[in-house]
Design a protein around this motif. Structure first.
Motif, PDB file in Angstrom:
ATOM      1  N   PRO A  16      -0.178   1.737   1.066  1.00  0.00           N
ATOM      2  CA  PRO A  16       0.853   2.781   1.108  1.00  0.00           C
ATOM      3  C   PRO A  16       0.242   4.134   1.459  1.00  0.00           C
ATOM      4  N   MET A  17       0.964   4.897   2.271  1.00  0.00           N
ATOM      5  CA  MET A  17       0.516   6.231   2.658  1.00  0.00           C
ATOM      6  C   MET A  17       0.656   7.176   1.472  1.00  0.00           C
ATOM      7  N   LEU A  18      -0.393   7.945   1.209  1.00  0.00           N
ATOM      8  CA  LEU A  18      -0.418   8.927   0.136  1.00  0.00           C
ATOM      9  C   LEU A  18      -0.505  10.333   0.729  1.00  0.00           C
ATOM     10  N   LEU A  19      -0.179  11.327  -0.072  1.00  0.00           N
ATOM     11  CA  LEU A  19      -0.284  12.715   0.390  1.00  0.00           C
ATOM     12  C   LEU A  19      -1.700  13.041   0.857  1.00  0.00           C
ATOM     13  N   ASP A  20      -2.701  12.460   0.219  1.00  0.00           N
ATOM     14  CA  ASP A  20      -4.093  12.697   0.618  1.00  0.00           C
ATOM     15  C   ASP A  20      -4.391  12.176   2.022  1.00  0.00           C
ATOM     16  N   ASP A  21      -3.546  11.314   2.559  1.00  0.00           N
ATOM     17  CA  ASP A  21      -3.767  10.730   3.880  1.00  0.00           C
ATOM     18  C   ASP A  21      -3.173  11.572   5.010  1.00  0.00           C
ATOM     19  N   CYS A  22      -2.401  12.586   4.681  1.00  0.00           N
ATOM     20  CA  CYS A  22      -1.629  13.323   5.687  1.00  0.00           C
ATOM     21  C   CYS A  22      -2.498  13.989   6.752  1.00  0.00           C
ATOM     22  N   ARG A  23      -3.651  14.531   6.389  1.00  0.00           N
ATOM     23  CA  ARG A  23      -4.532  15.171   7.380  1.00  0.00           C
ATOM     24  C   ARG A  23      -5.012  14.145   8.412  1.00  0.00           C
ATOM     25  N   ALA A  24      -5.490  12.996   7.952  1.00  0.00           N
ATOM     26  CA  ALA A  24      -5.966  11.957   8.864  1.00  0.00           C
ATOM     27  C   ALA A  24      -4.824  11.419   9.724  1.00  0.00           C
ATOM     28  N   VAL A  25      -3.639  11.248   9.132  1.00  0.00           N
ATOM     29  CA  VAL A  25      -2.479  10.774   9.885  1.00  0.00           C
ATOM     30  C   VAL A  25      -2.118  11.794  10.964  1.00  0.00           C
ATOM     31  N   SER A  26      -2.122  13.075  10.611  1.00  0.00           N
ATOM     32  CA  SER A  26      -1.821  14.129  11.572  1.00  0.00           C
ATOM     33  C   SER A  26      -2.819  14.120  12.728  1.00  0.00           C
ATOM     34  N   ASP A  27      -4.100  13.984  12.404  1.00  0.00           N
ATOM     35  CA  ASP A  27      -5.125  13.951  13.450  1.00  0.00           C
ATOM     36  C   ASP A  27      -4.900  12.789  14.413  1.00  0.00           C
ATOM     37  N   LEU A  28      -4.633  11.599  13.866  1.00  0.00           N
ATOM     38  CA  LEU A  28      -4.399  10.440  14.721  1.00  0.00           C
ATOM     39  C   LEU A  28      -3.101  10.599  15.507  1.00  0.00           C
ATOM     40  N   HIS A  29      -2.080  11.153  14.881  1.00  0.00           N
ATOM     41  CA  HIS A  29      -0.812  11.402  15.572  1.00  0.00           C
ATOM     42  C   HIS A  29      -1.061  12.290  16.794  1.00  0.00           C
ATOM     43  N   GLY A  30      -1.885  13.316  16.631  1.00  0.00           N
ATOM     44  CA  GLY A  30      -2.195  14.214  17.732  1.00  0.00           C
ATOM     45  C   GLY A  30      -2.947  13.543  18.871  1.00  0.00           C
ATOM     46  N   GLN A  31      -3.683  12.493  18.555  1.00  0.00           N
ATOM     47  CA  GLN A  31      -4.404  11.752  19.593  1.00  0.00           C
ATOM     48  C   GLN A  31      -3.478  10.830  20.380  1.00  0.00           C
ATOM     49  N   ARG A  32      -2.366  10.457  19.772  1.00  0.00           N
ATOM     50  CA  ARG A  32      -1.489   9.452  20.383  1.00  0.00           C
ATOM     51  C   ARG A  32      -0.194  10.008  20.967  1.00  0.00           C
ATOM     52  N   GLN A  36       1.715  16.898  18.373  1.00  0.00           N
ATOM     53  CA  GLN A  36       1.144  16.476  17.086  1.00  0.00           C
ATOM     54  C   GLN A  36       2.017  16.957  15.941  1.00  0.00           C
ATOM     55  N   TRP A  37       2.260  16.070  14.988  1.00  0.00           N
ATOM     56  CA  TRP A  37       2.903  16.469  13.746  1.00  0.00           C
ATOM     57  C   TRP A  37       1.804  16.972  12.824  1.00  0.00           C
ATOM     58  N   GLY A  38       1.990  18.168  12.273  1.00  0.00           N
ATOM     59  CA  GLY A  38       1.013  18.734  11.356  1.00  0.00           C
ATOM     60  C   GLY A  38       0.988  17.988  10.034  1.00  0.00           C
ATOM     61  N   ASP A  39      -0.109  18.157   9.297  1.00  0.00           N
ATOM     62  CA  ASP A  39      -0.212  17.469   8.007  1.00  0.00           C
ATOM     63  C   ASP A  39       0.867  17.957   7.045  1.00  0.00           C
ATOM     64  N   GLY A  40       1.285  19.214   7.164  1.00  0.00           N
ATOM     65  CA  GLY A  40       2.377  19.723   6.334  1.00  0.00           C
ATOM     66  C   GLY A  40       3.700  19.053   6.660  1.00  0.00           C
ATOM     67  N   GLU A  41       3.956  18.807   7.943  1.00  0.00           N
ATOM     68  CA  GLU A  41       5.180  18.111   8.348  1.00  0.00           C
ATOM     69  C   GLU A  41       5.199  16.691   7.786  1.00  0.00           C
ATOM     70  N   PHE A  54       2.707   3.634   5.602  1.00  0.00           N
ATOM     71  CA  PHE A  54       1.533   2.793   5.404  1.00  0.00           C
ATOM     72  C   PHE A  54       0.411   3.284   6.302  1.00  0.00           C
ATOM     73  N   CYS A  55      -0.797   3.111   5.814  1.00  0.00           N
ATOM     74  CA  CYS A  55      -1.997   3.448   6.576  1.00  0.00           C
ATOM     75  C   CYS A  55      -2.875   2.207   6.672  1.00  0.00           C
ATOM     76  N   ALA A  56      -3.582   2.099   7.778  1.00  0.00           N
ATOM     77  CA  ALA A  56      -4.566   1.031   7.969  1.00  0.00           C
ATOM     78  C   ALA A  56      -5.941   1.669   7.923  1.00  0.00           C
ATOM     79  N   GLY A  69      -4.687   3.332  11.858  1.00  0.00           N
ATOM     80  CA  GLY A  69      -3.291   3.408  12.243  1.00  0.00           C
ATOM     81  C   GLY A  69      -2.413   3.799  11.074  1.00  0.00           C
ATOM     82  N   PHE A  70      -1.158   4.077  11.380  1.00  0.00           N
ATOM     83  CA  PHE A  70      -0.191   4.486  10.363  1.00  0.00           C
ATOM     84  C   PHE A  70       1.211   4.140  10.834  1.00  0.00           C
ATOM     85  N   ALA A  71       2.126   4.056   9.886  1.00  0.00           N
ATOM     86  CA  ALA A  71       3.555   3.914  10.165  1.00  0.00           C
ATOM     87  C   ALA A  71       4.303   4.708   9.104  1.00  0.00           C
TER      88      ALA A  71
END
Length: 164
Positions: A16-32, A36-41, A54-56, A69-71
């Motif tokens: 499960p995706m946690l708040l602590d994962d938001c920075r990494a998710v944002s970074d990967l989102h920006g690559q794809r 990019q969605w910011g970590d705050g968004e 969810f995070c992989a 990855g993430f969803a």
């Protein structure tokens, strides 16, 4: 032993995706994605009722747990939608997108969702193929919906899958 090193493949756990994962998710989102969605968004979405993700994470990395990855999804009133999903380019076509989508579909089912929706860029052949293999069908097309960095626009396909 050296041959084993050459055939080494990363392994991922889906969690499960946690708040602590938001920075990494944002970074990967920006690559794809072009925007990019910011970590705050992402954090703001994740804190909303009905939103789940969810995070992989790579489990066999030497010094860290890289995000592969993430969803991120939202459910309300018996329906759910995939808000965004992304897989790191270096592990694309490894089945990680399938696993993340399966996690989202299972969670939606547990929450009593009857129908799952998503939007995908019509030119994203790999993603459209994945969603079709997962049982999604096109129900609409939105012309000129996505804007690329160079200003060109492409259509979005709206896809649906019944879960019940």
């Amino acid at each position: 032993m050296f041959d084993d090193y050459l055939t080494w493949k990363p392994f991922f756990d889906i969690a499960p995706m946690l708040l602590d994962d938001c920075r990494a998710v944002s970074d990967l989102h920006g690559q794809r994605f072009a925007r990019q969605w910011g970590d705050g968004e992402i954090a703001s979405l994740l804190m909303q009722p009905g939103v789940f993700g969810f995070c992989a994470f790579q489990t066999n990395a030497f010094f860290s747990r890289p995000l592969g990855g993430f969803a991120l999804s939202r459910e309300a009133a018996g329906e759910a939608e995939i808000l965004t999903i992304g897989v790191a380019e270096k592990v694309g076509r490894s089945g990680l997108g399938w696993r993340l989508m399966q996690a989202a579909l299972r969670e939606a089912t547990v929450r009593g969702v009857e129908t799952m929706f998503l939007e995908v860029e019509e030119n994203n052949v790999a993603a459209v193929g994945l969603y079709r293999r997962l049982g999604f069908e096109q129900v609409a097309r939105r012309p000129a919906y996505y804007a690329a960095a160079d200003g060109t626009r492409s259509a979005a396909l709206v896809m649906r899958r019944d879960l019940r």
